[in-house]
Enzyme design. Structure first.
Site, short mmCIF file in Angstrom:
data_model
loop_
_atom_site.label_atom_id
_atom_site.label_comp_id
_atom_site.label_asym_id
_atom_site.label_seq_id
_atom_site.Cartn_x
_atom_site.Cartn_y
_atom_site.Cartn_z
N ARG A 1 21.23 -13.87 -30.63
CA ARG A 1 20.72 -15.14 -30.29
C ARG A 1 21.15 -15.39 -29.01
O ARG A 1 22.34 -15.23 -28.47
CB ARG A 1 20.84 -16.27 -31.49
CG ARG A 1 20.12 -17.40 -30.98
CD ARG A 1 20.45 -18.70 -31.60
NE ARG A 1 19.92 -19.76 -31.37
CZ ARG A 1 19.98 -21.09 -31.50
NH1 ARG A 1 21.32 -21.55 -32.06
NH2 ARG A 1 19.32 -22.01 -31.14
N HIS A 2 20.31 -16.12 -27.99
CA HIS A 2 20.66 -16.55 -26.70
C HIS A 2 21.66 -17.48 -26.81
O HIS A 2 22.12 -18.14 -27.81
CB HIS A 2 19.38 -17.21 -26.14
CG HIS A 2 19.06 -18.31 -26.88
ND1 HIS A 2 19.61 -19.37 -26.82
CD2 HIS A 2 17.88 -18.35 -27.57
CE1 HIS A 2 18.83 -20.38 -27.56
NE2 HIS A 2 17.87 -19.57 -28.24
N GLY A 3 22.40 -17.73 -25.69
CA GLY A 3 23.45 -18.83 -25.62
C GLY A 3 23.01 -20.10 -25.52
O GLY A 3 22.03 -20.39 -25.65
N GLY B 1 17.32 -12.23 -28.86
CA GLY B 1 16.22 -13.03 -29.49
C GLY B 1 16.56 -14.36 -29.73
O GLY B 1 17.52 -15.20 -29.21
N ALA C 1 24.44 -18.01 -29.59
CA ALA C 1 25.06 -16.49 -29.60
C ALA C 1 25.44 -16.14 -30.79
O ALA C 1 26.24 -15.25 -30.83
CB ALA C 1 26.30 -16.85 -28.49
#
Ligand SMILES: *[C@@H]1O[C@H](CO)[C@@H](O)[C@H](O)[C@H]1NC(C)=O
Length: 466
Positions: free
Chosen positions: A83-85, A352, A395
């Site tokens: 996952r994005h931060g 994602g 993240a």
């Protein structure tokens, strides 16, 4: 003169004082985290799930890799779904934050308490609508550090040579925060190998990373379905949330009716954003105690459960393209060495959203408690496994690690860098890959995006049978 005890004591006291100062300084960082920080749901920092990273953000625990020691295994492939931060609030929440801060400044009673004075006179909204969900500096750091830890954990896969030869594949969702995240991940690898001349490269694939938008059955059956999230709506106006709202209004000296449930949530999110973006213990956090935070966490969990997880079968089924992509990659990587072509990919990095990870985890059967969480069973859900604060913080990551072992390839899964066991295969940390395939046979042979997503809509009600 006989030296009295005083100088010694004075010295001791001074030394002790120094020691105490030192101790309180070093523990200050720890103390300065709001006690409610572990309940922020998808807005939780990764450090709340792995607190050892607060001491050393690059510390790695090699013992999390658990192939059977007797079989002399070596890792041959890593697929990481990440996952994005940490990110800015989206426009919707920025507007709510503005509304809340205005209301408190204009209508709350003048506080005698320090935090209330701070909220009213010191704190100013610094969020602007153009920030809309973008990755923040801390979010870039989240991904850089994750990459560096993974390079230590898998030196042969995320190796300098593999990086230089472009053998590591990078795919991202098209959203800005994900593209920035996949770049930050590569930056971390470049830092780790001191290979700053390596070019950045990534592909964008929304069919894979934002499958939920492309699945008609999901969009119509859940996303646009006004009754799909009924439990969330009921809880939002139920007695537990009412209690949180009443206590917050009292703490602010506001008339009860001026606070809507959305504004209550905005204050909670505000506390989370100030921590995850600026590492600040915001005065807004004092509006909630731990039991309030648990109620608000439950509200977020209810939403994710009914929108992205076991609540509706179609939510997990919409991730079939990603499921097949991961297993096709693993199939290829697990083929006997001599058959491996030059297209070999030692690592595949997929970036994602929480909305990407949750359906895939649900499809694999994780976090499925006996009793679904509803608006009316809050008090029996304290021990639930479905806690998004723990599963999908910023993240968050699923690491599929394929090993070459004497008895054949084995697969281990780590969630947020901790080992987990596949549902249905609980006896081993790293079962034989063929046993994993046998366990998920029904999905490998089915789970067809087209027939699941484009087929009859509206027929897939709440998940009762799967
Ligand atoms: C909407 O959700 C409800 C509750 O989960 C379900 O019973 C119903 O079938 C869904 N409607 C459509 C059109 O999918």
């Amino acid at each position: 003169m006989f030296p009295g005890p005083l100088p010694t004591n004075g010295f001791l006291a001074a030394a002790l004082g120094l020691l105490l100062t030192h101790m309180s300084c070093s523990s200050l960082a720890v103390q300065d985290i709001p006690p409610i920080a572990a309940y922020f749901g998808t807005k939780t920092r990764y450090e709340e799930v792995n607190p050892h990273l607060l001491r050393d953000a690059l510390s790695v625990r090699p013992s999390v890799l658990k192939p059977p020691s007797a079989e002399r295994c070596s890792p041959v492939h890593l697929t990481a779904v990440i996952r994005h931060g940490s990110r800015y609030p989206t426009v919707k929440n920025i507007r709510r934050i503005q509304k809340l801060s205005e209301l408190v400044r204009k209508e709350a009673s003048r506080g005698s308490e320090r935090w209330l004075q701070d909220v009213q006179t010191q704190w100013e909204t610094w969020y602007t609508e153009d920030m809309d969900g973008q990755l923040v500096a801390k979010g870039r750091e989240d991904l850089r550090q994750l990459a560096r830890r993974l390079a230590v954990l898998f030196p042969s896969l995320l190796s300098e040579e593999n990086l230089r030869r472009g053998r590591i594949s990078f795919l991202s969702s098209s959203k800005h925060r994900c593209v920035s995240s996949v770049e930050a991940f590569q930056e971390g690898l470049r830092q780790h190998w001191d290979a700053h001349d390596v070019e950045y490269s990534h592909g964008v694939d929304d069919q894979l990373m934002r499958f939920f938008e492309h699945c008609r059955g999901y969009v119509e059956g859940v996303e646009k379905n006004r009754t799909a999230l009924l439990e969330v709506e009921k809880f939002k106006h139920g007695e537990e949330m009412e209690g949180v709202r009443r206590r917050m209004a009292e703490r602010l000296g506001l008339p009860h009716h001026r606070l809507t449930p959305d504004l209550v949530e905005a204050a909670f999110f505000l506390c989370s954003y100030e921590l995850s973006i600026k590492s600040l213990h915001s005065p807004w956090c004092f509006l909630f105690d731990e039991s309030d935070a648990k109620v608000l966490e439950y509200k977020s969990d209810l939403k994710q459960y009914w929108k992205r997880s076991h609540g509706h079968v179609i939510s997990s089924l919409s991730s079939c393209p990603l499921f097949h992509h991961v297993f096709r990659t693993l199939d290829k990587a697990g083929r006997p060495r001599r058959l491996v072509t030059s297209q070999e990919t030692p690592a595949s990095i997929l970036v994602g959203h929480a909305e990407t990870l949750l359906p895939l985890l649900s499809l694999l059967g994780f976090y499925k408690d006996q009793t679904p969480p509803t608006a009316s069973n809050y008090h029996s859900q304290h021990g639930r496994s479905f806690r998004t604060s723990q599963i999908v913080p910023y993240a968050a990551n699923l690491l599929f690690v394929l090993y070459d072992c004497q008895r054949g390839p084995r697969l281990q899964l780590l969630i947020n860098e901790s080992p987990v066991r596949f549902p249905g295969l609980e006896l081993e940390d790293a079962p034989l890959y063929r046993d994993v395939r046998a366990t998920f046979r029904h999905l490998l042979d089915g789970c067809d995006f087209h027939s699941e997503c484009e087929g009859r809509t509206g027929g897939r009600g709440p998940n009762t049978e799967l």
